[in-house]
Design a protein around this motif. Structure first.
Motif, PDB file in Angstrom:
ATOM      1  N   ASN A   1      23.063  42.839 106.782  1.00  0.00           N
ATOM      2  CA  ASN A   1      23.922  41.809 106.074  1.00  0.00           C
ATOM      3  C   ASN A   1      24.705  41.399 107.607  1.00  0.00           C
ATOM      4  O   ASN A   1      24.972  40.198 107.861  1.00  0.00           O
TER       5      ASN A   1
ATOM      6  N   SER B   1      23.974  47.305 104.790  1.00  0.00           N
ATOM      7  CA  SER B   1      25.241  46.750 105.352  1.00  0.00           C
ATOM      8  C   SER B   1      24.860  46.319 106.786  1.00  0.00           C
ATOM      9  O   SER B   1      25.569  45.153 107.003  1.00  0.00           O
TER      10      SER B   1
ATOM     11  N   HIS C   1      22.058  51.457 101.185  1.00  0.00           N
ATOM     12  CA  HIS C   1      23.486  51.558 101.778  1.00  0.00           C
ATOM     13  C   HIS C   1      23.710  51.070 103.144  1.00  0.00           C
ATOM     14  O   HIS C   1      23.956  50.050 103.187  1.00  0.00           O
TER      15      HIS C   1
ATOM     16  N   GLN D   1      25.619  45.716  99.563  1.00  0.00           N
ATOM     17  CA  GLN D   1      25.882  44.380  99.110  1.00  0.00           C
ATOM     18  C   GLN D   1      27.461  44.373  98.843  1.00  0.00           C
ATOM     19  O   GLN D   1      28.046  43.201  98.883  1.00  0.00           O
ATOM     20  N   ASP D   2      28.134  45.586  98.515  1.00  0.00           N
ATOM     21  CA  ASP D   2      29.439  45.560  98.222  1.00  0.00           C
ATOM     22  C   ASP D   2      30.205  45.765  99.255  1.00  0.00           C
ATOM     23  O   ASP D   2      30.099  46.509 100.363  1.00  0.00           O
ATOM     24  N   ASP D   3      31.434  44.917  99.473  1.00  0.00           N
ATOM     25  CA  ASP D   3      32.216  45.197 100.500  1.00  0.00           C
ATOM     26  C   ASP D   3      32.947  46.541 100.503  1.00  0.00           C
ATOM     27  O   ASP D   3      33.198  47.091 101.726  1.00  0.00           O
ATOM     28  N   LEU D   4      32.903  47.237  99.570  1.00  0.00           N
ATOM     29  CA  LEU D   4      33.391  48.911  99.794  1.00  0.00           C
ATOM     30  C   LEU D   4      32.519  49.324 100.705  1.00  0.00           C
ATOM     31  O   LEU D   4      32.901  50.264 101.573  1.00  0.00           O
TER      32      LEU D   4
ATOM     33  N   LEU E   1      31.518  56.219  96.435  1.00  0.00           N
ATOM     34  CA  LEU E   1      30.835  55.147  97.212  1.00  0.00           C
ATOM     35  C   LEU E   1      29.234  55.135  96.667  1.00  0.00           C
ATOM     36  O   LEU E   1      28.487  54.023  96.827  1.00  0.00           O
TER      37      LEU E   1
ATOM     38  N   LYS F   1      30.171  48.022 102.963  1.00  0.00           N
ATOM     39  CA  LYS F   1      30.048  47.493 104.018  1.00  0.00           C
ATOM     40  C   LYS F   1      31.213  47.907 105.105  1.00  0.00           C
ATOM     41  O   LYS F   1      31.497  48.296 106.355  1.00  0.00           O
TER      42      LYS F   1
ATOM     43  N   HIS G   1      27.385  52.548  94.805  1.00  0.00           N
ATOM     44  CA  HIS G   1      27.524  51.175  95.216  1.00  0.00           C
ATOM     45  C   HIS G   1      26.319  51.038  96.216  1.00  0.00           C
ATOM     46  O   HIS G   1      25.690  51.575  96.594  1.00  0.00           O
ATOM     47  N   SER G   2      26.159  49.542  96.564  1.00  0.00           N
ATOM     48  CA  SER G   2      25.043  49.279  97.439  1.00  0.00           C
ATOM     49  C   SER G   2      25.813  48.691  98.652  1.00  0.00           C
ATOM     50  O   SER G   2      26.927  48.347  98.706  1.00  0.00           O
TER      51      SER G   2
END
Length: 295
Positions: free
Chosen positions: A263, A260, A256, A205-208, A199, A210, A202-203
């Protein structure tokens, strides 16, 4: 077309009035020399309906040009240009107090007593006051109350002022709290995706990311409580006349957890038809020499 000329005594609230009219969709011009009113009116009427609401502030700051006001008004009447005058007034005592609090000199008595300037200004404005369509005494009005009066007179049925503009900002505490923040929330207590190898890159912004952050009860409870707080605060901010609200949500690096949560709050506010923007200030700030990205 609605053509409003805002005038009145210095210190009586013309600035606040023009701001309220601007929020109601008026095209506003401050301190236009009265001699230019006919030309300006002609230009506006030639826009073929593109400009429907206009407000001009005319006062004694125009100096000798102010004496041209009645000639200009007579021209508008002769040419069948409809206009209305809003005159703002206040008691001598209140005006003197406002000048002392702002430490400003009266434009008609820059080197003398404020009261002398007020008296002279009253004399010069007596005729225009007599010709005014709406006279508002602001002696006992707060800024919010004056705005309410302006809305009642010039707002269209069902029209409300420009909505509160909300901006949700994610940030990293390591880069400092956004200086224009109104509300700041620290989400560094939430589980951190940075320490999970697949993980980390990723940021929010990525569903992973969030999905990971929001999979925990503590995250869900925080968002629910924050949303409930905002549902209480926002209407009261609007009632008090606030025009912009900056909600800042921070984690360590701003990549991260804060992204999340920001958003999620942004989406929930948007669902409630608030005017809201999102800004991820530090999402790409922390870049390693190898091009990898950290929390």
């Amino acid at each position: 077309m609605r053509f409003v000329i805002v005038t009145g005594l210095s210190g009586a609230g013309k600035t606040q009035a023009i701001r309220s009219l601007e929020d109601l969709g008026f095209f506003c011009v401050d301190n236009l020399p009265p001699t230019l009113i006919p030309k300006f009116a002609e230009a506006c009427y030639k826009t073929e309906g593109k400009i429907q609401k206009i407000a001009l502030v005319i006062d004694i700051r125009g100096g000798k040009f102010f004496d041209d006001l009645f000639e200009s008004l007579n021209y508008l009447k002769k040419e069948s240009y409809k206009y209305e005058i809003l005159f703002l007034d206040a008691s001598d005592e209140v005006l003197i107090k406002r000048f002392k609090e702002s430490r400003r000199k009266h434009p008609l008595s820059p080197a003398g007593r404020v009261l002398n300037g007020i008296s002279e200004e009253r004399n010069r404005l007596r005729e225009v006051k007599d010709r005014s369509d709406n006279i508002v005494d602001t002696s006992t009005l707060s800024t919010r109350e004056l705005r309410g009066v302006i809305n009642k007179i010039y707002g269209e049925e069902g029209q409300v002022e420009t909505q509160l503009m909300i901006t949700v900002v994610s940030f990293g505490f390591k880069y400092g709290i956004p200086l224009d923040s109104d509300l700041v929330f620290d989400v560094r207590f939430l589980p951190n995706p940075y320490y999970i190898p697949h993980l980390k890159k990723h940021s929010g912004q990525d569903d992973l990311i969030k999905d990971y952050v929001m999979s925990f009860d503590v995250s869900k409870n925080f968002v629910e409580k924050l949303e409930d707080m905002l549902k209480f605060l926002i209407p009261n901010y609007i009632k008090e006349g606030k025009r912009q609200l900056i909600i800042s949500i921070g984690c360590t690096g701003g990549r991260h957890r804060s992204v999340s949560i920001a958003n999620t709050i942004y989406e929930r506010l948007k669902e409630k038809d608030f005017k809201v923007n999102i800004d991820h200030r530090d999402i790409n700030e922390d870049v390693s020499k190898k091009g990898g990205k950290k929390l």
